[in-house]
Design an enzyme around this catalytic site. Sequence first.
Site, PDB file in Angstrom:
ATOM      1  N   GLY A 113       0.819  -1.204   0.000  1.00  0.00           N
ATOM      2  CA  GLY A 113       0.000   0.000   0.000  1.00  0.00           C
ATOM      3  C   GLY A 113       0.847   1.246   0.000  1.00  0.00           C
ATOM      4  N   GLY A 114       0.218   2.366   0.343  1.00  0.00           N
ATOM      5  CA  GLY A 114       0.917   3.643   0.290  1.00  0.00           C
ATOM      6  C   GLY A 114       2.024   3.776   1.312  1.00  0.00           C
TER       7      GLY A 114
ATOM      8  N   VAL B 276       2.510  -5.641   3.372  1.00  0.00           N
ATOM      9  CA  VAL B 276       2.015  -6.757   4.172  1.00  0.00           C
ATOM     10  C   VAL B 276       2.519  -8.060   3.573  1.00  0.00           C
ATOM     11  CG1 VAL B 276      -0.017  -7.935   5.096  1.00  0.00           C
ATOM     12  CG2 VAL B 276      -0.047  -5.448   4.800  1.00  0.00           C
TER      13      VAL B 276
ATOM     14  N   LYS C 128       2.811  -6.733   8.877  1.00  0.00           N
ATOM     15  CA  LYS C 128       2.718  -5.396   8.282  1.00  0.00           C
ATOM     16  C   LYS C 128       3.962  -4.610   8.663  1.00  0.00           C
ATOM     17  CE  LYS C 128      -0.349  -1.338   8.091  1.00  0.00           C
ATOM     18  NZ  LYS C 128      -1.654  -0.788   8.549  1.00  0.00           N
TER      19      LYS C 128
ATOM     20  N   ASP D 143     -10.964   5.421   6.817  1.00  0.00           N
ATOM     21  CA  ASP D 143     -10.483   4.830   5.562  1.00  0.00           C
ATOM     22  C   ASP D 143     -11.276   3.568   5.223  1.00  0.00           C
ATOM     23  OD1 ASP D 143      -8.940   4.786   3.295  1.00  0.00           O
ATOM     24  OD2 ASP D 143      -7.155   3.950   4.252  1.00  0.00           O
TER      25      ASP D 143
END
Length: 333
Positions: free
Chosen positions: A22-23, A27, A45, A151
């Site tokens: 992700g940003g 993960v 993560k 989110d």
Amino acid sequence: MSVLFSIKDDFRYDIVRKIFEGGMAVVYEAEQHGAKQFVKRVAIKVIRQSFADQQMFIDNFIGEAKLVADLIHTNIVQTYHLGEANGVYFIAMELIRGVNLEQFTQQLKDKQRILPLELAVFITSRVARGLAYAHAKADREGHNLGIVHRDVSFKNIMIAFEGDVKLTDFGIAKARGLLQDQEGEVVAGKADYMSPEQANFQITDKRSDIFSVGVVLGHLLLGYNIFKGQTPDDSRERIMSMQIPDYRKLDTRIDDRLNAILHRALARELDQRYATADELMVDLEKYIYGTGYGPTNETLGRFIREMFGQRDAGSQGDAKGGTMVVDRRAVAK
């Protein structure tokens, strides 16, 4: 407080493959090894390298772990451990054998299938259940933590192949005393799923998440997000000003009751929106169970296993080898 027992045991995480990037984090699927050949599959993560030396991101990463550690609910991905190895912080979490909603809906498109209406409502009701629990969470003194996820989006909602729906990634959540936020100065979240108050640099509360759940429900029903623009700024503008459509005209399966639920969840005026996730959850569950037997985890599980041929979710990512070795010297009190 006296020490009841001390644990002096080493364990390690063997990285199996990358699951998602992700940003701000990556993960991995990993194996946690313990004493006597104990092995447990988990998700790890890790902060992306480009953010690993920025103190605000580190503080929020640690804050996220501390926050989610006490969020124990069937519709929220569970956190097991916050660790550090070679100067890098990581969170060990529940491994979900499944896909996120973005992957799920892409598979529907690829196979030219339409998600049954009752399953769209069922998935959304499980998200509302998880949020209702998180929004009500209090600290040890009984003070509400004021959690706002901020989110709720397709990438952060998982469906296991067994049919469990799980909300994940509280990385930009608000929670009193645990996570830093800069509301009023920066916009946090995914533009396509923001609430109007998020998009307009305003302070948010739990009702912001409810608007995002309404966006998720509409997206699941229609197969597309009506608020998605050409750019994030376009999406934010649509969130703030586009007229909320009559969903009955966009999908003939949607009746008056479901259309009303969508409009109340997506109300721009806060006093007209659902006040709590519990209220939204009750309306969604009355809708699918009010006349008798409705969808269950098993119903959704059968559908998703058919869609993916029971494919292992880990195959979605790139295989990565490596071992993260952690010396643990924890004291239980």
